[in-house]
Design a protein around this motif. Structure first.
Motif: not given
Ligand code: IMP
Ligand code: MG
Length: 183
Positions: A16-24
Protein backbone atom coordinates in the motif's frame (compact mmCIF):
# COMPACT_ATOMS: atom_id res chain seq x y z
CA UNK A 1 -2.19 -22.19 -0.58
CA UNK A 2 -0.31 -20.54 2.27
CA UNK A 3 1.72 -23.66 2.91
CA UNK A 4 3.26 -23.29 -0.56
CA UNK A 5 4.80 -19.95 0.41
CA UNK A 6 8.37 -20.00 1.72
CA UNK A 7 8.26 -16.45 3.10
CA UNK A 8 6.53 -13.11 2.60
CA UNK A 9 8.69 -10.71 0.59
CA UNK A 10 6.45 -7.63 0.37
CA UNK A 11 3.61 -7.47 2.89
CA UNK A 12 0.23 -5.75 2.50
CA UNK A 13 1.32 -2.64 4.38
CA UNK A 14 4.42 -2.14 2.22
CA UNK A 15 2.46 -2.72 -0.99
CA UNK A 16 0.00 0.00 0.00
CA UNK A 17 2.84 2.40 0.82
CA UNK A 18 4.44 1.66 -2.55
CA UNK A 19 1.15 2.39 -4.37
CA UNK A 20 0.68 5.67 -2.48
CA UNK A 21 4.27 6.74 -3.22
CA UNK A 22 4.11 5.92 -6.95
CA UNK A 23 0.65 7.52 -7.29
CA UNK A 24 2.09 10.74 -5.83
CA UNK A 25 4.97 10.65 -8.32
CA UNK A 26 2.58 10.11 -11.24
CA UNK A 27 0.18 12.81 -10.02
CA UNK A 28 3.09 15.27 -9.80
CA UNK A 29 4.47 14.32 -13.23
CA UNK A 30 1.17 14.57 -15.14
CA UNK A 31 -0.77 17.30 -13.34
CA UNK A 32 0.17 19.91 -15.96
CA UNK A 33 -0.36 17.72 -19.02
CA UNK A 34 -3.25 18.65 -21.32
CA UNK A 35 -3.44 15.13 -22.77
CA UNK A 36 -5.62 12.25 -21.55
CA UNK A 37 -3.81 10.04 -19.06
CA UNK A 38 -4.31 6.34 -19.83
CA UNK A 39 -3.11 3.45 -17.68
CA UNK A 40 -2.57 0.24 -19.64
CA UNK A 41 -3.02 -2.75 -17.35
CA UNK A 42 -1.17 -5.81 -18.64
CA UNK A 43 -3.38 -8.86 -18.09
CA UNK A 44 -3.52 -10.78 -16.01
CA UNK A 45 -0.76 -10.16 -13.49
CA UNK A 46 -1.05 -6.41 -13.04
CA UNK A 47 -4.82 -6.26 -12.43
CA UNK A 48 -4.50 -6.10 -8.65
CA UNK A 49 -1.62 -3.60 -8.68
CA UNK A 50 -3.34 -1.34 -11.23
CA UNK A 51 -6.53 -1.31 -9.15
CA UNK A 52 -4.70 -0.38 -5.94
CA UNK A 53 -2.49 2.21 -7.65
CA UNK A 54 -5.28 4.07 -9.43
CA UNK A 55 -7.24 4.52 -6.19
CA UNK A 56 -4.47 6.85 -5.02
CA UNK A 57 -4.13 8.95 -8.20
CA UNK A 58 -5.40 12.51 -7.85
CA UNK A 59 -5.88 13.04 -11.59
CA UNK A 60 -8.52 12.17 -14.18
CA UNK A 61 -7.36 8.82 -15.51
CA UNK A 62 -8.57 6.24 -18.01
CA UNK A 63 -7.83 2.53 -18.08
CA UNK A 64 -7.17 0.09 -20.92
CA UNK A 65 -6.13 -3.56 -20.98
CA UNK A 66 -3.61 -5.48 -23.05
CA UNK A 67 -2.68 -9.14 -22.92
CA UNK A 68 0.72 -10.26 -24.09
CA UNK A 69 2.94 -13.30 -23.87
CA UNK A 70 6.52 -14.15 -24.70
CA UNK A 71 7.18 -16.95 -27.12
CA UNK A 72 10.05 -18.58 -28.95
CA UNK A 73 13.31 -19.43 -27.30
CA UNK A 74 13.76 -18.65 -23.63
CA UNK A 75 17.27 -17.38 -24.33
CA UNK A 76 17.80 -13.68 -23.91
CA UNK A 77 18.33 -12.66 -27.50
CA UNK A 78 15.53 -14.40 -29.35
CA UNK A 79 12.43 -13.92 -27.17
CA UNK A 80 9.47 -12.47 -29.03
CA UNK A 81 6.27 -10.88 -27.75
CA UNK A 82 2.79 -11.88 -28.88
CA UNK A 83 -0.09 -9.41 -28.42
CA UNK A 84 -3.33 -11.32 -27.66
CA UNK A 85 -5.46 -8.32 -26.71
CA UNK A 86 -4.73 -4.86 -28.03
CA UNK A 87 -6.15 -1.42 -27.29
CA UNK A 88 -8.83 -0.41 -29.76
CA UNK A 89 -8.57 3.37 -29.46
CA UNK A 90 -7.18 5.43 -32.33
CA UNK A 91 -6.48 8.69 -30.46
CA UNK A 92 -3.00 7.67 -29.34
CA UNK A 93 -1.49 11.04 -30.20
CA UNK A 94 -3.90 12.70 -27.73
CA UNK A 95 -2.92 10.48 -24.83
CA UNK A 96 -0.10 9.92 -22.36
CA UNK A 97 0.21 6.20 -21.60
CA UNK A 98 1.62 4.45 -18.56
CA UNK A 99 2.03 0.71 -19.05
CA UNK A 100 1.55 -1.09 -15.74
CA UNK A 101 3.33 -4.39 -15.07
CA UNK A 102 3.42 -6.69 -12.07
CA UNK A 103 7.09 -7.63 -12.45
CA UNK A 104 9.99 -7.06 -14.83
CA UNK A 105 12.24 -10.00 -15.52
CA UNK A 106 14.14 -9.99 -18.85
CA UNK A 107 12.62 -6.60 -19.67
CA UNK A 108 11.48 -7.77 -23.10
CA UNK A 109 7.72 -7.36 -22.55
CA UNK A 110 7.83 -3.71 -21.52
CA UNK A 111 10.62 -2.82 -23.92
CA UNK A 112 8.54 -4.19 -26.79
CA UNK A 113 5.31 -2.50 -25.65
CA UNK A 114 6.93 0.91 -25.30
CA UNK A 115 8.28 0.69 -28.86
CA UNK A 116 4.94 -0.62 -30.15
CA UNK A 117 2.89 2.20 -28.61
CA UNK A 118 5.41 4.83 -29.72
CA UNK A 119 5.24 3.49 -33.29
CA UNK A 120 1.44 3.76 -33.16
CA UNK A 121 1.86 7.46 -32.40
CA UNK A 122 1.31 7.73 -28.64
CA UNK A 123 2.01 11.22 -27.34
CA UNK A 124 4.15 9.67 -24.60
CA UNK A 125 4.73 6.24 -23.06
CA UNK A 126 6.07 5.52 -19.59
CA UNK A 127 6.27 2.29 -17.62
CA UNK A 128 5.43 1.35 -14.06
CA UNK A 129 6.10 -1.92 -12.26
CA UNK A 130 5.38 -3.19 -8.77
CA UNK A 131 8.48 -5.40 -8.73
CA UNK A 132 11.74 -5.55 -10.64
CA UNK A 133 14.37 -8.28 -10.87
CA UNK A 134 17.25 -6.27 -12.37
CA UNK A 135 19.67 -9.21 -12.17
CA UNK A 136 17.60 -11.05 -14.80
CA UNK A 137 17.68 -8.32 -17.43
CA UNK A 138 18.35 -9.32 -21.05
CA UNK A 139 17.61 -6.00 -22.74
CA UNK A 140 18.65 -2.55 -21.59
CA UNK A 141 15.45 -1.38 -19.93
CA UNK A 142 14.66 0.76 -16.87
CA UNK A 143 11.08 1.41 -15.70
CA UNK A 144 10.00 5.00 -15.03
CA UNK A 145 8.20 4.01 -11.81
CA UNK A 146 9.23 1.04 -9.70
CA UNK A 147 7.79 -0.30 -6.48
CA UNK A 148 10.68 -2.41 -5.31
CA UNK A 149 13.65 -4.32 -6.64
CA UNK A 150 13.78 -7.94 -5.57
CA UNK A 151 16.36 -10.73 -5.85
CA UNK A 152 16.10 -13.49 -8.45
CA UNK A 153 13.44 -15.62 -6.80
CA UNK A 154 10.07 -16.81 -8.09
CA UNK A 155 7.33 -14.82 -6.38
CA UNK A 156 3.52 -15.05 -6.36
CA UNK A 157 0.60 -13.09 -4.92
CA UNK A 158 -0.96 -9.65 -5.41
CA UNK A 159 -1.77 -10.61 -9.02
CA UNK A 160 1.32 -12.72 -9.71
CA UNK A 161 0.71 -16.38 -10.44
CA UNK A 162 2.25 -19.77 -10.83
CA UNK A 163 0.07 -21.87 -13.16
CA UNK A 164 -2.78 -19.34 -12.65
CA UNK A 165 -2.76 -19.88 -8.87
CA UNK A 166 -1.92 -17.58 -5.94
CA UNK A 167 -3.02 -14.32 -7.65
CA UNK A 168 -5.46 -13.61 -4.81
CA UNK A 169 -2.88 -13.59 -2.03
CA UNK A 170 -2.83 -10.09 -0.49
CA UNK A 171 0.99 -10.05 -0.25
CA UNK A 172 3.93 -11.01 -2.48
CA UNK A 173 5.65 -14.18 -1.31
CA UNK A 174 8.45 -16.46 -2.44
CA UNK A 175 7.05 -19.74 -3.78
CA UNK A 176 8.59 -22.88 -2.31
CA UNK A 177 10.89 -24.52 -4.86
CA UNK A 178 9.24 -27.90 -4.33
CA UNK A 179 6.02 -26.50 -5.83
CA UNK A 180 7.56 -25.88 -9.27
CA UNK A 181 10.58 -28.15 -9.36
CA UNK A 182 9.86 -31.66 -10.60
CA UNK A 183 10.13 -34.23 -7.92
P1 IMP B 1 9.83 -10.12 -19.01
O1 IMP B 1 9.32 -9.82 -20.38
O2 IMP B 1 10.89 -11.18 -19.06
O3 IMP B 1 10.28 -8.90 -18.26
O4 IMP B 1 8.66 -10.86 -18.26
C1 IMP B 1 7.84 -10.30 -17.32
C2 IMP B 1 6.73 -11.28 -17.05
O5 IMP B 1 7.27 -12.52 -16.58
C3 IMP B 1 5.82 -10.82 -15.93
O6 IMP B 1 4.75 -10.06 -16.42
C4 IMP B 1 5.34 -12.12 -15.34
O7 IMP B 1 4.21 -12.58 -16.05
C5 IMP B 1 6.46 -13.08 -15.57
N1 IMP B 1 7.29 -13.26 -14.35
C6 IMP B 1 8.60 -12.99 -14.21
N2 IMP B 1 9.03 -13.27 -12.97
C7 IMP B 1 7.97 -13.76 -12.29
C8 IMP B 1 7.79 -14.23 -10.94
O8 IMP B 1 8.70 -14.27 -10.09
N3 IMP B 1 6.52 -14.63 -10.61
C9 IMP B 1 5.49 -14.60 -11.51
N4 IMP B 1 5.62 -14.16 -12.76
C10 IMP B 1 6.84 -13.74 -13.17
MG1 MG C 1 2.79 -10.74 -16.61
Amino acid sequence: MLRDIDRILVDEHEIKEICIRIAKEITEDYKSSDKRLVLICILKGSVVFTAELMKHLCLPVEIEFMKVSSYGSQTCSSGMINIHLDIKREDLSDADFIVIEDIIDSGRTLNHLVNYLAERGANSVKTCTLLDKPSRRCVDFTPDYCGREIPDEFVVGFGLDYNEKYRNLPFVGVLKREVYETK
